[in-house]
Write an enzyme that holds these catalytic residues in place. Structure first.
Site, PDB file in Angstrom:
ATOM      1  N   GLY A  78       0.848  -1.203   0.000  1.00 45.92           N
ATOM      2  CA  GLY A  78       0.000   0.000   0.000  1.00 45.92           C
ATOM      3  C   GLY A  78       0.875   1.242   0.000  1.00 45.92           C
ATOM      4  N   GLY A 104      -0.066   4.454  -0.309  1.00 47.91           N
ATOM      5  CA  GLY A 104      -0.980   5.590  -0.224  1.00 47.91           C
ATOM      6  C   GLY A 104      -0.519   6.656   0.749  1.00 47.91           C
ATOM      7  N   ARG A 117       0.312   4.885  -9.561  1.00 51.53           N
ATOM      8  CA  ARG A 117       0.762   5.465  -8.295  1.00 51.53           C
ATOM      9  C   ARG A 117       2.245   5.158  -8.068  1.00 51.53           C
ATOM     10  NH1 ARG A 117      -3.301   5.463  -3.056  1.00 51.53           N
ATOM     11  NH2 ARG A 117      -3.087   7.683  -2.783  1.00 51.53           N
ATOM     12  N   PRO A 143     -11.917   1.011   3.463  1.00 50.48           N
ATOM     13  CA  PRO A 143     -13.058   1.935   3.378  1.00 50.48           C
ATOM     14  C   PRO A 143     -14.325   1.355   3.992  1.00 50.48           C
ATOM     15  CG  PRO A 143     -12.714   0.860   1.270  1.00 50.48           C
ATOM     16  CD  PRO A 143     -11.600   0.395   2.172  1.00 50.48           C
ATOM     17  N   THR A 180      -5.940   1.015   9.627  1.00 51.83           N
ATOM     18  CA  THR A 180      -6.870   1.083  10.766  1.00 51.83           C
ATOM     19  C   THR A 180      -7.890  -0.035  10.610  1.00 51.83           C
ATOM     20  OG1 THR A 180      -6.560   3.450  10.857  1.00 51.83           O
ATOM     21  CG2 THR A 180      -8.532   2.572  11.930  1.00 51.83           C
ATOM     22  N   PHE A 188      -0.955   7.308  13.527  1.00 54.18           N
ATOM     23  CA  PHE A 188      -1.701   8.457  14.062  1.00 54.18           C
ATOM     24  C   PHE A 188      -1.411   9.754  13.312  1.00 54.18           C
ATOM     25  CE2 PHE A 188      -1.423   5.404  17.576  1.00 54.18           C
ATOM     26  CZ  PHE A 188      -2.768   5.315  17.934  1.00 54.18           C
ATOM     27  N   LEU A 194      -9.169   3.269  16.853  1.00 56.76           N
ATOM     28  CA  LEU A 194     -10.556   3.705  16.611  1.00 56.76           C
ATOM     29  C   LEU A 194     -10.979   4.693  17.693  1.00 56.76           C
ATOM     30  CD1 LEU A 194     -12.392   0.408  15.535  1.00 56.76           C
ATOM     31  CD2 LEU A 194     -11.511   2.233  14.098  1.00 56.76           C
ATOM     32  N   ALA A 217      -9.070   6.762  19.466  1.00 55.41           N
ATOM     33  CA  ALA A 217      -8.413   8.069  19.296  1.00 55.41           C
ATOM     34  C   ALA A 217      -9.161   8.895  18.254  1.00 55.41           C
ATOM     35  CB  ALA A 217      -6.953   7.880  18.885  1.00 55.41           C
ATOM     36  N   CYS A 237     -10.928   9.320   7.160  1.00 57.77           N
ATOM     37  CA  CYS A 237     -10.922   8.395   8.297  1.00 57.77           C
ATOM     38  C   CYS A 237     -11.939   8.648   9.402  1.00 57.77           C
ATOM     39  CB  CYS A 237      -9.526   8.326   8.872  1.00 57.77           C
ATOM     40  SG  CYS A 237      -8.410   7.517   7.713  1.00 57.77           S
TER      41      CYS A 237
HETATM   42  P1  NAD Z   1      -4.865   5.000   0.303  1.00 61.94           P
HETATM   43  O1  NAD Z   1      -6.112   4.638  -0.402  1.00 61.94           O
HETATM   44  O2  NAD Z   1      -4.224   6.319   0.069  1.00 61.94           O
HETATM   45  O3  NAD Z   1      -3.752   3.887  -0.021  1.00 61.94           O
HETATM   46  C1  NAD Z   1      -3.976   2.525   0.013  1.00 61.94           C
HETATM   47  C2  NAD Z   1      -3.205   1.863  -1.144  1.00 61.94           C
HETATM   48  O4  NAD Z   1      -3.281   0.434  -1.000  1.00 61.94           O
HETATM   49  C3  NAD Z   1      -3.758   2.182  -2.524  1.00 61.94           C
HETATM   50  O5  NAD Z   1      -2.746   2.803  -3.311  1.00 61.94           O
HETATM   51  C4  NAD Z   1      -4.162   0.806  -3.103  1.00 61.94           C
HETATM   52  O6  NAD Z   1      -3.909   0.681  -4.486  1.00 61.94           O
HETATM   53  C5  NAD Z   1      -3.274  -0.120  -2.306  1.00 61.94           C
HETATM   54  N1  NAD Z   1      -3.761  -1.505  -2.249  1.00 61.94           N
HETATM   55  C6  NAD Z   1      -4.995  -1.949  -1.906  1.00 61.94           C
HETATM   56  N2  NAD Z   1      -5.017  -3.293  -1.915  1.00 61.94           N
HETATM   57  C7  NAD Z   1      -3.784  -3.717  -2.277  1.00 61.94           C
HETATM   58  C8  NAD Z   1      -3.189  -5.002  -2.445  1.00 61.94           C
HETATM   59  N3  NAD Z   1      -3.884  -6.127  -2.235  1.00 61.94           N
HETATM   60  N4  NAD Z   1      -1.893  -5.057  -2.814  1.00 61.94           N
HETATM   61  C9  NAD Z   1      -1.182  -3.919  -3.022  1.00 61.94           C
HETATM   62  N5  NAD Z   1      -1.683  -2.680  -2.862  1.00 61.94           N
HETATM   63  C10 NAD Z   1      -2.974  -2.576  -2.490  1.00 61.94           C
HETATM   64  O7  NAD Z   1      -5.176   4.792   1.853  1.00 61.94           O
HETATM   65  P2  NAD Z   1      -4.466   5.543   3.088  1.00 61.94           P
HETATM   66  O8  NAD Z   1      -5.055   6.881   3.296  1.00 61.94           O
HETATM   67  O9  NAD Z   1      -2.992   5.384   2.971  1.00 61.94           O
HETATM   68  O10 NAD Z   1      -4.996   4.644   4.295  1.00 61.94           O
HETATM   69  C11 NAD Z   1      -4.515   3.322   4.507  1.00 61.94           C
HETATM   70  C12 NAD Z   1      -4.951   2.860   5.877  1.00 61.94           C
HETATM   71  O11 NAD Z   1      -4.365   3.695   6.875  1.00 61.94           O
HETATM   72  C13 NAD Z   1      -6.456   2.928   6.141  1.00 61.94           C
HETATM   73  O12 NAD Z   1      -6.818   1.834   6.941  1.00 61.94           O
HETATM   74  C14 NAD Z   1      -6.629   4.208   6.913  1.00 61.94           C
HETATM   75  O13 NAD Z   1      -7.745   4.165   7.771  1.00 61.94           O
HETATM   76  C15 NAD Z   1      -5.360   4.270   7.725  1.00 61.94           C
HETATM   77  N6  NAD Z   1      -4.924   5.622   8.125  1.00 61.94           N
HETATM   78  C16 NAD Z   1      -4.957   6.647   7.214  1.00 61.94           C
HETATM   79  C17 NAD Z   1      -4.495   7.910   7.582  1.00 61.94           C
HETATM   80  C18 NAD Z   1      -4.513   9.065   6.624  1.00 61.94           C
HETATM   81  O14 NAD Z   1      -4.185  10.156   7.046  1.00 61.94           O
HETATM   82  N7  NAD Z   1      -4.869   8.885   5.368  1.00 61.94           N
HETATM   83  C19 NAD Z   1      -3.942   8.114   8.855  1.00 61.94           C
HETATM   84  C20 NAD Z   1      -3.897   7.034   9.742  1.00 61.94           C
HETATM   85  C21 NAD Z   1      -4.392   5.792   9.351  1.00 61.94           C
HETATM   86  C1  UGA Z   2      -7.000  12.400  11.620  1.00 62.77           C
HETATM   87  C2  UGA Z   2      -6.301  12.306  12.983  1.00 62.77           C
HETATM   88  O1  UGA Z   2      -5.988  13.627  13.433  1.00 62.77           O
HETATM   89  C3  UGA Z   2      -5.026  11.478  12.885  1.00 62.77           C
HETATM   90  O2  UGA Z   2      -4.446  11.317  14.172  1.00 62.77           O
HETATM   91  C4  UGA Z   2      -5.367  10.108  12.297  1.00 62.77           C
HETATM   92  O3  UGA Z   2      -4.192   9.348  12.132  1.00 62.77           O
HETATM   93  C5  UGA Z   2      -6.049  10.287  10.960  1.00 62.77           C
HETATM   94  O4  UGA Z   2      -7.246  11.094  11.132  1.00 62.77           O
HETATM   95  C6  UGA Z   2      -6.507   9.002  10.367  1.00 62.77           C
HETATM   96  O5  UGA Z   2      -6.698   8.023  11.065  1.00 62.77           O
HETATM   97  O6  UGA Z   2      -6.704   9.047   9.153  1.00 62.77           O
HETATM   98  P1  UGA Z   2      -6.653  13.841   9.420  1.00 62.77           P
HETATM   99  O7  UGA Z   2      -8.034  13.380   9.110  1.00 62.77           O
HETATM  100  O8  UGA Z   2      -5.595  13.656   8.402  1.00 62.77           O
HETATM  101  O9  UGA Z   2      -6.127  13.103  10.750  1.00 62.77           O
HETATM  102  O10 UGA Z   2      -6.658  15.398   9.800  1.00 62.77           O
HETATM  103  P2  UGA Z   2      -7.182  16.212  11.076  1.00 62.77           P
HETATM  104  O11 UGA Z   2      -6.209  17.269  11.367  1.00 62.77           O
HETATM  105  O12 UGA Z   2      -7.549  15.320  12.182  1.00 62.77           O
HETATM  106  O13 UGA Z   2      -8.481  16.919  10.514  1.00 62.77           O
HETATM  107  C7  UGA Z   2      -9.656  16.169  10.220  1.00 62.77           C
HETATM  108  C8  UGA Z   2     -10.775  17.110   9.868  1.00 62.77           C
HETATM  109  O14 UGA Z   2     -11.222  17.803  11.029  1.00 62.77           O
HETATM  110  C9  UGA Z   2     -10.392  18.203   8.861  1.00 62.77           C
HETATM  111  O15 UGA Z   2     -11.450  18.405   7.966  1.00 62.77           O
HETATM  112  C10 UGA Z   2     -10.176  19.418   9.740  1.00 62.77           C
HETATM  113  O16 UGA Z   2     -10.371  20.603   9.051  1.00 62.77           O
HETATM  114  C11 UGA Z   2     -11.240  19.204  10.800  1.00 62.77           C
HETATM  115  N1  UGA Z   2     -10.955  19.902  12.069  1.00 62.77           N
HETATM  116  C12 UGA Z   2      -9.844  19.611  12.776  1.00 62.77           C
HETATM  117  C13 UGA Z   2     -11.871  20.843  12.548  1.00 62.77           C
HETATM  118  O17 UGA Z   2     -12.897  21.107  11.909  1.00 62.77           O
HETATM  119  N2  UGA Z   2     -11.609  21.461  13.738  1.00 62.77           N
HETATM  120  C14 UGA Z   2     -10.504  21.184  14.474  1.00 62.77           C
HETATM  121  O18 UGA Z   2     -10.334  21.793  15.557  1.00 62.77           O
HETATM  122  C15 UGA Z   2      -9.593  20.243  13.979  1.00 62.77           C
END
Ligand code: NAD
Ligand code: UGA
Length: 463
Positions: free
Chosen positions: A10, A12, A40, A94, A133, A163, A222, A224, A277
């Protein structure tokens, strides 16, 4: 075991930046990030690092330093799995769009595919790390798939949730509040935990590395996100009450934030939280609680989402009401489309829903976002399936600058808190607009007195 080769499945928003930082901080470890998405991976390998697929301040520099040295991006998933001692699973999880749990549960099909592929390819013992997650107890399902390969390979499963927040991913990764690692309480589990602790210990202080059992780690992630989102819905609920009573939500937030038990962060009232998320993880939590028959727990957390949806709708309603109950054929400038500043990510951005409501009212929208392309904006709207793609295109256009977006507009809606919006020549913008000129500041970022002195009718959130 000392780790020399890591594979991350992944590439991403999490996999890319997380592995880039591990590679930068651990030059002795070879880190290969793999993805099925060829486009990508090709973009991660772009010679010009400013065009890598994810925009995060500071990321391009780290990729430039480590890529080709000990950081690699590839589509050869099997080779990377085969070579690595430790495999991170960082694929998307998702909300399910079909079947049981549709609209609530996390879709684990990508996770399961990874487990099956690892099981198929692995010829020696591996540590598998859940970086995505996941619902609490997913490690059990992973273990069951991995342990039924019949080829005698031993797997240890760790939970190591991420996080980082988008827009600050690099600084969050370089200086995390904590690193959480959950693993089995057996000697082998403990050994696996220590192998991952040793990776992070290259740059994170030992007291910030927390180890727990697997289920606590999975559920902490979850929890947090639920607590963070809950704070936003709480302050947004107060913003509506402020608007009715003459209180100012910024003042209220400041006053309560000075209580050290509450703290000042995450109390910014807004048009609603977006991002890939918060909503997905809370819906997942609600689903888990329901599946254990814990209906009061489920209802409690569901309110966070209900409040957020209400806030987005309330914002677009306010625009329509204020513009004399009709926005049909009126030009409205939307400043910002990303779900927060400093990212090109638009997933679940409040802007999408506000735009959708305004198009329902036949408004003509012009969007300016410094990092989001017009094709992305259109595809976000088309994805909602509220109307035909052709109809969306009739109602929305992109502008190369905010000045152009605002020209002749009746109103401006600020939907993302990009820093550059604060430093515009607002007098010039005002002069180019229809009068009265309205600003709906969905992020409370502009100077109210200055805006009013120029002549704008200014409406923020919660005042
Ligand atoms: P993303 O969609 O940006 O990236 C995921 C990638 O995985 C994609 O590029 C997809 O092509 C690839 N993929 C899917 N299945 C695959 C497979 N079988 N083999 C190889 N590649 C594969 O997702 P993301 O935002 O990076 O989130 C990933 C996970 O991390 C989610 O569970 C999300 O909840 C968690 N998370 C995201 C954030 C964030 O800020 N985006 C922060 C903390 C946790
Ligand atoms: C959030 C968490 O902050 C991360 O710790 C976590 O890892 C991540 O989700 C995840 O699991 O994907 P993120 O969604 O990237 O991070 O960004 P945030 O800064 O949390 O903002 C989320 C949304 O809340 C944004 O739309 C932001 O504008 C909004 N927000 C944030 C508010 O409206 N008010 C605030 O005071 C703070």
């Amino acid at each position: 075991m000392s780790i020399t080769k890591i594979c991350c499945i992944g590439a991403g928003y999490v996999g890319g930046p997380t592995m880039a930082v591990i590679a930068q901080k651990c030059p002795q470890i070879q880190v290969t990030v793999v993805d099925l998405n060829q486009e990508r991976i090709a973009a991660w390998n772009n010679e010009d690092v400013t065009t890598i697929p994810i925009y995060e301040p500071g990321l391009a520099e780290i990729v430039a330093e480590a890529r080709g040295r000990n950081l690699f991006f590839s589509t050869d998933v099997e080779k990377a799995i085969d070579e690595a001692e430790m495999i991170f699973i960082s694929v998307n999880t998702p909300t399910k769009t079909y079947g049981k749990g549709k609209g609530m549960a996390a879709d684990l099909k990508f996770i399961e595919l990874c487990a099956r592929q690892i099981a198929k390819v692995a010829k020696d013992n591996k540590i598998v790390v859940e970086k995505s997650t996941l619902p609490v107890r997913t490690a059990e399902a992973l273990k069951s798939i991995l342990d039924h390969t019949g080829n005698g390979v031993q797997f240890q499963i760790l939970s190591n949730p991420e996080f980082l927040a988008e827009g600050t991913a690099v600084s969050d990764l370089l200086a995390p509040d904590r690193i959480l690692i959950g693993g089995d309480t057996t000697p082998e589990g403990e050994q696996a935990i220590q192998s991952l602790v040793a990776v992070y210990a290259n740059w994170v202080a030992p007291e910030k590395i927390l180890t727990t059992n697997v289920w606590s780690s999975e559920l902490s992630k979850l929890t947090a996100n639920a607590f963070l989102a809950q704070r936003i819905s709480s302050i947004n609920a107060m913003s509506e009450l402020c608007e009715q009573t003459g209180a100012d939500v910024n003042e209220v937030a400041r006053a309560i934030g000075m209580d050290s038990r509450i703290g000042p962060k995450f109390l910014k009232a807004s048009v609603g939280f977006g991002g890939s998320c918060f909503q997905k993880d809370i819906l997942n939590l609600v689903y888990i609680a329901k599946s254990y028959g814990l209906h009061e727990v489920a209802d409690y957390w569901e309110q966070v989402i209900i409040m957020n949806d209400h806030q987005k709708r309330r914002f677009s309603n306010k625009i329509v009401q204020t513009l004399y109950n009709t926005v049909a054929d009126k030009k409205i400038a939307l400043l910002g489309w990303a779900f927060k500043k400093d990212t090109n990510d638009t997933r679940e951005s409040a802007a999408i829903y506000v735009a959708d409501d305004l198009i329902n009212e036949e408004a003509r929208l012009t969007v300016y976002d410094p990092k989001v392309s017009f094709s992305k904006i259109l595809s976000d709207l088309d994805y909602l399936e509220s109307r035909t793609p052709g109809k969306n295109k009739e109602h929305i256009a992109a502008a190369a600058t905010a000045y152009e977006a605002c020209q002749n507009a009746h109103a401006i809606a600020i939907l993302t808190e990009w820093d550059e919006f604060r430093s515009y020549d607002w007098q010039k913008i005002y002069d180019s607009m229809q009068k009265p000129a309205f600003v709906f500041d969905g992020r409370n970022i502009l100077d109210v007195d200055q805006m009013k002195a120029i002549g704008f009718v200014y409406l923020g959130i919660g005042a």
